[in-house]
Design an enzyme around this catalytic site. Structure first.
Site, PDB file in Angstrom:
ATOM      1  N   GLY A 131       0.819  -1.216   0.000  1.00  0.00           N
ATOM      2  CA  GLY A 131       0.000   0.000   0.000  1.00  0.00           C
ATOM      3  C   GLY A 131       0.844   1.253   0.000  1.00  0.00           C
ATOM      4  N   ALA A 132       1.823   1.288  -0.918  1.00  0.00           N
ATOM      5  CA  ALA A 132       2.806   2.391  -0.888  1.00  0.00           C
ATOM      6  C   ALA A 132       2.581   3.409  -1.996  1.00  0.00           C
ATOM      7  CB  ALA A 132       4.222   1.816  -0.970  1.00  0.00           C
TER       8      ALA A 132
ATOM      9  N   ALA B 156     -10.941  -5.082  12.677  1.00  0.00           N
ATOM     10  CA  ALA B 156      -9.834  -5.717  11.953  1.00  0.00           C
ATOM     11  C   ALA B 156      -8.492  -5.278  12.534  1.00  0.00           C
ATOM     12  CB  ALA B 156      -9.915  -5.367  10.468  1.00  0.00           C
ATOM     13  N   LYS B 157      -8.373  -3.983  12.879  1.00  0.00           N
ATOM     14  CA  LYS B 157      -7.104  -3.475  13.418  1.00  0.00           C
ATOM     15  C   LYS B 157      -6.826  -4.051  14.815  1.00  0.00           C
ATOM     16  CE  LYS B 157      -5.633  -0.808  10.081  1.00  0.00           C
ATOM     17  NZ  LYS B 157      -4.438  -1.228   9.296  1.00  0.00           N
TER      18      LYS B 157
ATOM     19  N   ASP C 225      -2.626  -6.814  -5.203  1.00  0.00           N
ATOM     20  CA  ASP C 225      -3.763  -6.627  -4.307  1.00  0.00           C
ATOM     21  C   ASP C 225      -3.576  -7.622  -3.163  1.00  0.00           C
ATOM     22  OD1 ASP C 225      -6.275  -6.792  -3.042  1.00  0.00           O
ATOM     23  OD2 ASP C 225      -7.319  -6.238  -4.883  1.00  0.00           O
ATOM     24  N   VAL C 226      -3.492  -7.126  -1.948  1.00  0.00           N
ATOM     25  CA  VAL C 226      -3.181  -8.025  -0.822  1.00  0.00           C
ATOM     26  C   VAL C 226      -4.325  -8.988  -0.495  1.00  0.00           C
ATOM     27  CG1 VAL C 226      -1.488  -6.426   0.186  1.00  0.00           C
ATOM     28  CG2 VAL C 226      -3.877  -6.382   0.992  1.00  0.00           C
TER      29      VAL C 226
ATOM     30  N   TYR D 187     -13.456  -1.654  10.422  1.00  0.00           N
ATOM     31  CA  TYR D 187     -12.026  -1.315  10.360  1.00  0.00           C
ATOM     32  C   TYR D 187     -11.384  -1.451  11.752  1.00  0.00           C
ATOM     33  CZ  TYR D 187      -8.108   2.049   9.708  1.00  0.00           C
ATOM     34  OH  TYR D 187      -6.891   2.685   9.656  1.00  0.00           O
TER      35      TYR D 187
HETATM   36  N1  NAP Z   1      -4.211   7.722   8.167  1.00  0.00           N
HETATM   37  C1  NAP Z   1      -4.577   7.417   9.412  1.00  0.00           C
HETATM   38  O1  NAP Z   1      -5.098   8.254  10.144  1.00  0.00           O
HETATM   39  C2  NAP Z   1      -4.345   6.045   9.959  1.00  0.00           C
HETATM   40  C3  NAP Z   1      -4.609   5.802  11.314  1.00  0.00           C
HETATM   41  C4  NAP Z   1      -4.397   4.539  11.845  1.00  0.00           C
HETATM   42  C5  NAP Z   1      -3.920   3.524  11.030  1.00  0.00           C
HETATM   43  N2  NAP Z   1      -3.678   3.786   9.695  1.00  0.00           N
HETATM   44  C6  NAP Z   1      -3.231   2.688   8.860  1.00  0.00           C
HETATM   45  O2  NAP Z   1      -2.042   3.036   8.188  1.00  0.00           O
HETATM   46  C7  NAP Z   1      -2.025   2.421   6.904  1.00  0.00           C
HETATM   47  C8  NAP Z   1      -1.870   3.483   5.832  1.00  0.00           C
HETATM   48  O3  NAP Z   1      -2.924   4.401   5.960  1.00  0.00           O
HETATM   49  P1  NAP Z   1      -3.096   5.633   4.958  1.00  0.00           P
HETATM   50  O4  NAP Z   1      -4.007   6.603   5.607  1.00  0.00           O
HETATM   51  O5  NAP Z   1      -1.766   6.067   4.467  1.00  0.00           O
HETATM   52  O6  NAP Z   1      -3.909   4.920   3.787  1.00  0.00           O
HETATM   53  P2  NAP Z   1      -4.318   5.451   2.371  1.00  0.00           P
HETATM   54  O7  NAP Z   1      -3.864   6.841   2.140  1.00  0.00           O
HETATM   55  O8  NAP Z   1      -5.743   5.101   2.218  1.00  0.00           O
HETATM   56  O9  NAP Z   1      -3.450   4.490   1.455  1.00  0.00           O
HETATM   57  C9  NAP Z   1      -3.738   3.148   1.448  1.00  0.00           C
HETATM   58  C10 NAP Z   1      -2.743   2.470   0.533  1.00  0.00           C
HETATM   59  O10 NAP Z   1      -3.101   1.115   0.464  1.00  0.00           O
HETATM   60  C11 NAP Z   1      -3.266   0.757  -0.909  1.00  0.00           C
HETATM   61  N3  NAP Z   1      -4.257  -0.287  -0.940  1.00  0.00           N
HETATM   62  C12 NAP Z   1      -5.581  -0.214  -0.628  1.00  0.00           C
HETATM   63  N4  NAP Z   1      -6.151  -1.413  -0.763  1.00  0.00           N
HETATM   64  C13 NAP Z   1      -5.170  -2.262  -1.153  1.00  0.00           C
HETATM   65  C14 NAP Z   1      -5.148  -3.639  -1.467  1.00  0.00           C
HETATM   66  N5  NAP Z   1      -6.244  -4.394  -1.400  1.00  0.00           N
HETATM   67  N6  NAP Z   1      -3.966  -4.187  -1.851  1.00  0.00           N
HETATM   68  C15 NAP Z   1      -2.842  -3.434  -1.929  1.00  0.00           C
HETATM   69  N7  NAP Z   1      -2.820  -2.132  -1.663  1.00  0.00           N
HETATM   70  C16 NAP Z   1      -3.974  -1.556  -1.284  1.00  0.00           C
HETATM   71  C17 NAP Z   1      -3.616   2.032  -1.629  1.00  0.00           C
HETATM   72  O11 NAP Z   1      -3.170   2.014  -2.969  1.00  0.00           O
HETATM   73  P3  NAP Z   1      -4.075   1.767  -4.275  1.00  0.00           P
HETATM   74  O12 NAP Z   1      -5.345   2.516  -4.099  1.00  0.00           O
HETATM   75  O13 NAP Z   1      -3.189   2.290  -5.371  1.00  0.00           O
HETATM   76  O14 NAP Z   1      -4.268   0.284  -4.331  1.00  0.00           O
HETATM   77  C18 NAP Z   1      -2.753   3.032  -0.862  1.00  0.00           C
HETATM   78  O15 NAP Z   1      -1.433   3.005  -1.352  1.00  0.00           O
HETATM   79  C19 NAP Z   1      -3.331   1.642   6.787  1.00  0.00           C
HETATM   80  O16 NAP Z   1      -3.135   0.319   7.192  1.00  0.00           O
HETATM   81  C20 NAP Z   1      -4.226   2.361   7.767  1.00  0.00           C
HETATM   82  O17 NAP Z   1      -5.261   1.541   8.215  1.00  0.00           O
HETATM   83  C21 NAP Z   1      -3.874   5.011   9.148  1.00  0.00           C
END
Ligand code: NAP
Length: 258
Positions: free
Chosen positions: A16-17, A163-164, A66-67, A160
Site C-alpha cells: 500500500g505504498a 480488523a485493526k 492486491d493483498v 475497520y
Molecule cells: N491515516 C490514518 O489516520 C491512519 C490511522 C491509523 C492507522 N492507519 C493505517 O495506516 C495504513 C496506511 O494508511 P493511509 O491513511 O496512508 O492509507 P491510504 O492513504 O488510504 O493508502 C492506502 C494504501 O493502500 C493501498 N491499498 C488499498 N487497498 C489495497 C489492497 N487491497 N492491496 C494493496 N494495496 C492496497 C492504496 O493504494 P491503491 O489505491 O493504489 O491500491 C494506498 O497506497 C493503513 O493500514 C491504515 O489503516 C492510518
C-alpha cells in the site's frame, strides 16, 4: 541515515505504498539506502512513487499486488527475492476503510475491510516468512490503530476498528512464534494521520494544518515513518511483540497533582 538507527543496505517490502503513510515509509527507507519493494492495486500508482524514489537516487521496485489475492502476494514476494536476493523487512501498511454506520454495513463491505486489513496482513506475512527467517532474521511491522481512537470510538468504522484490533493481537502472537527464528514482529498504532484517506474522512487537509500551532491530534505521515524506520533498524533489536502507539495523546487519564 546509516548506523544503528538506519536501514541502509536492507530490503523492505512496503504494501500500500502508492500514497499516504506507505509512500512516506518507502521514501524514507530508500533515502536511507534500503531497497524498497512497493505495491498497490494499480501498477501506475506505484510506478509514479518508484520513479520519484529513483530520481532521488534510491532503489525501488514497483509491483502491482492486491493483498486480497494470495497469488499476487506470492508473486510480490518472489519479485522482491529475485530482484534483491533477500527480504529484511515487511511493512504491512495496505489498508482500507469505507466509513459506514454499523447498522448499514453490508456483509460484503464488512468482509472487504477485514480482508484487506487483517487477512492481507496474514497473507503477506506468511508469504514473506521463510525469507525473513532465511536471511538470519528480519522484521515485520504491522499497522494497527491507536487505542485512544478506540476509546473515543471510530464512528462509522466498526469493521475497520475490529480488523485493526485483530492485527494488534496477531502481532503479539506471531512475535512469540517467530522470536526463535530471529524475526521481530511489532506494530505501530497511529491515531489520525494526515493522509488522503483520512483527510477525506475528517474533512481537513494536511496543507491546512498549522504545524507551528501544531494540531497534535493529527500526525504527519513522516512521524509514523520515523517509528517504522526505528522498528526496522538495529536500534530496536530488543523490541519484540510491541504495539507502539503514535497518536500525540498522553497515556495518563488525568494530570497528576504535583
Ligand atoms: N491515516 C490514518 O489516520 C491512519 C490511522 C491509523 C492507522 N492507519 C493505517 O495506516 C495504513 C496506511 O494508511 P493511509 O491513511 O496512508 O492509507 P491510504 O492513504 O488510504 O493508502 C492506502 C494504501 O493502500 C493501498 N491499498 C488499498 N487497498 C489495497 C489492497 N487491497 N492491496 C494493496 N494495496 C492496497 C492504496 O493504494 P491503491 O489505491 O493504489 O491500491 C494506498 O497506497 C493503513 O493500514 C491504515 O489503516 C492510518
Amino acid at each position: 541515515m546509516s548506523g544503528r538507527f538506519g536501514v541502509e543496505g536492507t530490503t523492505a517490502i512496503v504494501t500500500g505504498a502508492s500514497s499516504g503513510i506507505g509512500e512516506v515509509i518507502a521514501t524514507r527507507f530508500a533515502a536511507d539506502g534500503a531497497n524498497v519493494v512497493i505495491c498497490s492495486r494499480e501498477q501506475r500508482n506505484v510506478d509514479a512513487v518508484a520513479e520519484r524514489i529513483e530520481d532521488s537516487g534510491g532503489s525501488a521496485l514497483a509491483v502491482e499486488c492486491d493483498v486480497t489475492d494470495r497469488e499476487a502476494v506470492d508473486d510480490l514476494v518472489a519479485a522482491a527475492v529475485e530482484a534483491f536476493g533477500s527480504i529484511d523487512a515487511l511493512i504491512n501498511n495496505a489498508g482500507a476503510r469505507f466509513p459506514t454506520a454499523f447498522d448499514e454495513i453490508s456483509e460484503a463491505e464488512w468482509k472487504t475491510v477485514v480482508d484487506v486489513n487483517l487477512h492481507g496482513t496474514y497473507r503477506c506475512t506468511q508469504a514473506a516468512g521463510e525469507h525473513l527467517k532465511d536471511g538470519g532474521g528480519g522484521t515485520v511491522i504491522n499497522l494497527g490503530l491507536s487505542s485512544a481512537a478506540g476509546r473515543r470510538g471510530t464512528p462509522s468504522l466498526s469493521h475497520y476498528g475490529a480488523a485493526k484490533a485483530a492485527v494488534i493481537d496477531l502481532t503479539t502472537t506471531l512475535a512469540y512464534e517467530w522470536a526463535s527464528d530471529g524475526v521481530r514482529v511489532n506494530c505501530i498504532a497511529p491515531g489520525f494521520v494526515a493522509t488522503p484517506a483520512i483527510e477525506a474522512y475528517l474533512g481537513v487537509s494536511a496543507a491546512d494544518l498549522d504545524r507551528d500551532a501544531v494540531d497534535r491530534s493529527i500526525a504527519l505521515p513522516e512521524e509514523i515513518a520515523d517509528v517504522a524506520r526505528f522498528l526496522a533498524s538495529p536500534a530496536s533489536s530488543h523490541v519484540v511483540g510491541e504495539t507502539i502507539t503514535v497518536d500525540g495523546v498522553p497515556r495518563i487519564e488525568e494530570t497528576p497533582e504535583l
